[in-house]
Design a protein around this motif. Structure first.
Motif, PDB file in Angstrom:
ATOM      1  N   THR A  18       0.856  -1.190   0.000  1.00 52.01           N
ATOM      2  CA  THR A  18       0.000   0.000   0.000  1.00 52.01           C
ATOM      3  C   THR A  18       0.882   1.226   0.000  1.00 52.01           C
ATOM      4  OG1 THR A  18      -1.946   1.020   1.025  1.00 52.01           O
ATOM      5  CG2 THR A  18      -0.242   0.207   2.528  1.00 52.01           C
ATOM      6  N   GLY A  19       0.336   2.316  -0.463  1.00 49.93           N
ATOM      7  CA  GLY A  19       1.101   3.550  -0.523  1.00 49.93           C
ATOM      8  C   GLY A  19       0.902   4.396   0.713  1.00 49.93           C
ATOM      9  N   LEU A  20       1.981   4.938   1.214  1.00 46.70           N
ATOM     10  CA  LEU A  20       1.912   5.908   2.303  1.00 46.70           C
ATOM     11  C   LEU A  20       1.739   7.294   1.700  1.00 46.70           C
ATOM     12  CD1 LEU A  20       4.778   4.609   4.634  1.00 46.70           C
ATOM     13  CD2 LEU A  20       2.312   4.265   4.881  1.00 46.70           C
ATOM     14  N   ALA A  21       1.377   8.252   2.517  1.00 44.56           N
ATOM     15  CA  ALA A  21       1.132   9.605   2.034  1.00 44.56           C
ATOM     16  C   ALA A  21       2.406  10.278   1.528  1.00 44.56           C
ATOM     17  CB  ALA A  21       0.488  10.441   3.132  1.00 44.56           C
ATOM     18  N   ASP A  22       3.570   9.766   1.927  1.00 46.77           N
ATOM     19  CA  ASP A  22       4.833  10.331   1.446  1.00 46.77           C
ATOM     20  C   ASP A  22       5.291   9.711   0.133  1.00 46.77           C
ATOM     21  OD1 ASP A  22       5.779   7.827   2.199  1.00 46.77           O
ATOM     22  OD2 ASP A  22       7.250   8.583   3.643  1.00 46.77           O
ATOM     23  N   GLY A  23       4.473   8.799  -0.425  1.00 43.26           N
ATOM     24  CA  GLY A  23       4.792   8.176  -1.708  1.00 43.26           C
ATOM     25  C   GLY A  23       5.460   6.823  -1.603  1.00 43.26           C
ATOM     26  N   ASN A  24       5.986   6.476  -0.451  1.00 42.09           N
ATOM     27  CA  ASN A  24       6.610   5.158  -0.277  1.00 42.09           C
ATOM     28  C   ASN A  24       5.551   4.078  -0.236  1.00 42.09           C
ATOM     29  OD1 ASN A  24       9.415   5.828  -0.098  1.00 42.09           O
ATOM     30  ND2 ASN A  24       9.009   6.710   1.917  1.00 42.09           N
ATOM     31  N   ARG A  25       5.935   2.863  -0.615  1.00 45.96           N
ATOM     32  CA  ARG A  25       5.044   1.713  -0.567  1.00 45.96           C
ATOM     33  C   ARG A  25       5.584   0.743   0.473  1.00 45.96           C
ATOM     34  NH1 ARG A  25       1.065   2.018  -3.762  1.00 45.96           N
ATOM     35  NH2 ARG A  25       0.430  -0.149  -3.562  1.00 45.96           N
ATOM     36  N   ILE A  26       4.660   0.187   1.265  1.00 46.68           N
ATOM     37  CA  ILE A  26       5.041  -0.803   2.270  1.00 46.68           C
ATOM     38  C   ILE A  26       4.017  -1.932   2.249  1.00 46.68           C
ATOM     39  CG2 ILE A  26       6.223   0.881   3.739  1.00 46.68           C
ATOM     40  CD1 ILE A  26       3.840   0.835   5.630  1.00 46.68           C
ATOM     41  N   ALA A  27       4.375  -3.039   2.894  1.00 45.60           N
ATOM     42  CA  ALA A  27       3.481  -4.201   2.948  1.00 45.60           C
ATOM     43  C   ALA A  27       2.210  -3.849   3.713  1.00 45.60           C
ATOM     44  CB  ALA A  27       4.185  -5.381   3.624  1.00 45.60           C
ATOM     45  N   LYS A  28       1.096  -4.378   3.250  1.00 49.53           N
ATOM     46  CA  LYS A  28      -0.185  -4.095   3.901  1.00 49.53           C
ATOM     47  C   LYS A  28      -0.262  -4.647   5.317  1.00 49.53           C
ATOM     48  CE  LYS A  28      -3.108  -3.516  -0.135  1.00 49.53           C
ATOM     49  NZ  LYS A  28      -4.341  -3.887  -0.821  1.00 49.53           N
ATOM     50  N   ASN A  29       0.606  -5.595   5.658  1.00 44.92           N
ATOM     51  CA  ASN A  29       0.589  -6.134   7.015  1.00 44.92           C
ATOM     52  C   ASN A  29       1.695  -5.529   7.894  1.00 44.92           C
ATOM     53  OD1 ASN A  29       2.732  -7.424   5.795  1.00 44.92           O
ATOM     54  ND2 ASN A  29       2.280  -9.435   6.650  1.00 44.92           N
ATOM     55  N   ALA A  30       2.271  -4.417   7.484  1.00 38.29           N
ATOM     56  CA  ALA A  30       3.293  -3.733   8.281  1.00 38.29           C
ATOM     57  C   ALA A  30       2.650  -3.097   9.509  1.00 38.29           C
ATOM     58  CB  ALA A  30       3.996  -2.665   7.437  1.00 38.29           C
ATOM     59  N   GLN A  31       3.438  -2.958  10.567  1.00 44.57           N
ATOM     60  CA  GLN A  31       2.943  -2.347  11.806  1.00 44.57           C
ATOM     61  C   GLN A  31       2.351  -0.964  11.550  1.00 44.57           C
ATOM     62  OE1 GLN A  31       2.611  -4.784  14.099  1.00 44.57           O
ATOM     63  NE2 GLN A  31       3.638  -3.616  15.678  1.00 44.57           N
ATOM     64  N   ARG A  32       2.981  -0.188  10.682  1.00 44.57           N
ATOM     65  CA  ARG A  32       2.508   1.172  10.401  1.00 44.57           C
ATOM     66  C   ARG A  32       1.112   1.128   9.785  1.00 44.57           C
ATOM     67  NH1 ARG A  32       4.527   5.950  10.636  1.00 44.57           N
ATOM     68  NH2 ARG A  32       6.603   5.181  11.118  1.00 44.57           N
ATOM     69  N   VAL A  33       0.888   0.205   8.875  1.00 46.41           N
ATOM     70  CA  VAL A  33      -0.429   0.067   8.247  1.00 46.41           C
ATOM     71  C   VAL A  33      -1.442  -0.434   9.275  1.00 46.41           C
ATOM     72  CG1 VAL A  33      -1.738  -1.067   6.405  1.00 46.41           C
ATOM     73  CG2 VAL A  33       0.604  -0.305   5.983  1.00 46.41           C
ATOM     74  N   ASP A  34      -1.007  -1.323  10.162  1.00 47.08           N
ATOM     75  CA  ASP A  34      -1.881  -1.801  11.228  1.00 47.08           C
ATOM     76  C   ASP A  34      -2.287  -0.642  12.142  1.00 47.08           C
ATOM     77  OD1 ASP A  34      -3.354  -3.792  12.478  1.00 47.08           O
ATOM     78  OD2 ASP A  34      -1.645  -4.643  13.543  1.00 47.08           O
ATOM     79  N   ALA A  35      -1.348   0.246  12.446  1.00 48.44           N
ATOM     80  CA  ALA A  35      -1.662   1.415  13.277  1.00 48.44           C
ATOM     81  C   ALA A  35      -2.668   2.323  12.568  1.00 48.44           C
ATOM     82  CB  ALA A  35      -0.380   2.189  13.608  1.00 48.44           C
ATOM     83  N   MET A  36      -2.457   2.563  11.272  1.00 50.45           N
ATOM     84  CA  MET A  36      -3.393   3.394  10.509  1.00 50.45           C
ATOM     85  C   MET A  36      -4.779   2.755  10.488  1.00 50.45           C
ATOM     86  SD  MET A  36      -0.760   4.342   7.341  1.00 50.45           S
ATOM     87  CE  MET A  36      -1.935   3.817   6.149  1.00 50.45           C
TER      88      MET A  36
END
Length: 185
Positions: A18-36
């Motif tokens: 998934t894309g973060l607001a800063d343009g980087n892409r990370i795994a959908k199961n990353a802790q950051r995505v879980d927090a969001m």
């Protein structure tokens, strides 16, 4: 603001990222995505709680403010290194908590979620808030986060607990006390 969501499906997440607001892409199961996602889930539960209240209920205004804070918090998680939630947010939660806690009797026992549908929904929001806090603590072990975000969630869960107590006691209602003897078979 222009049309930010003119196309809902993009297919860019089909690979599990998934894309973060800063343009980087990370795994959908990353802790950051879980927090969001958990901040979003909590916001949904608070929205459901608002809908369980009378349209003129005084609790709606602070709960709507919290919804805006949670949207900002999710945005903060979507932009690594950003800081949107600050001490003023935490101070407001503490003032609001004190305002509603002042009229409650001291708690001498654990209480069970329930009492009224709104109180039960508020307890559910509290439990999701505690999960969000745990996720943010875990995220903080792997990445830099704004400590105020973690503090905000901790105070918010306290406020939701107090509001659940208020809601359970409304209109002559009662909190449901945990009775140890009833937990046996």
């Amino acid at each position: 603001m222009g049309n930010r969501l003119s196309k809902i499906y993009t297919r860019t997440g089909d690979d599990g990222s998934t894309g973060l607001a800063d343009g980087n892409r990370i795994a959908k199961n990353a802790q950051r995505v879980d927090a969001m996602g958990t901040a979003d889930e909590l916001n949904c539960h608070i929205g459901l709680l608002i809908e369980a209240l009378a349209p003129d209920d005084a609790l709606i205004e602070p709960l709507r403010r919290i919804q805006h804070h949670l949207f900002d918090l999710g945005g903060e998680f979507a932009i690594p290194g950003s800081k949107v939630i600050g001490e003023e947010h935490i101070g407001w939660l503490e003032q609001t908590l004190d305002q509603y806690n002042d009229g409650l009797p001291p708690l001498k026992n654990f209480i069970l979620p329930g009492g009224t549908p709104a109180a039960a929904q508020c307890h559910l929001a509290r439990a999701v808030c505690r999960r969000a806090e745990r996720i943010v603590v875990a995220l903080g072990h792997e990445d830099s986060i704004n400590a105020a975000a973690r503090h905000y969630l901790n105070r918010l869960s306290d406020l939701l607990f107090v509001l659940a107590r208020v809601l359970a006691r409304r209109n002559g209602g009662e909190e449901i006390l945990w009775e140890q003897k009833k937990s046996g078979l």
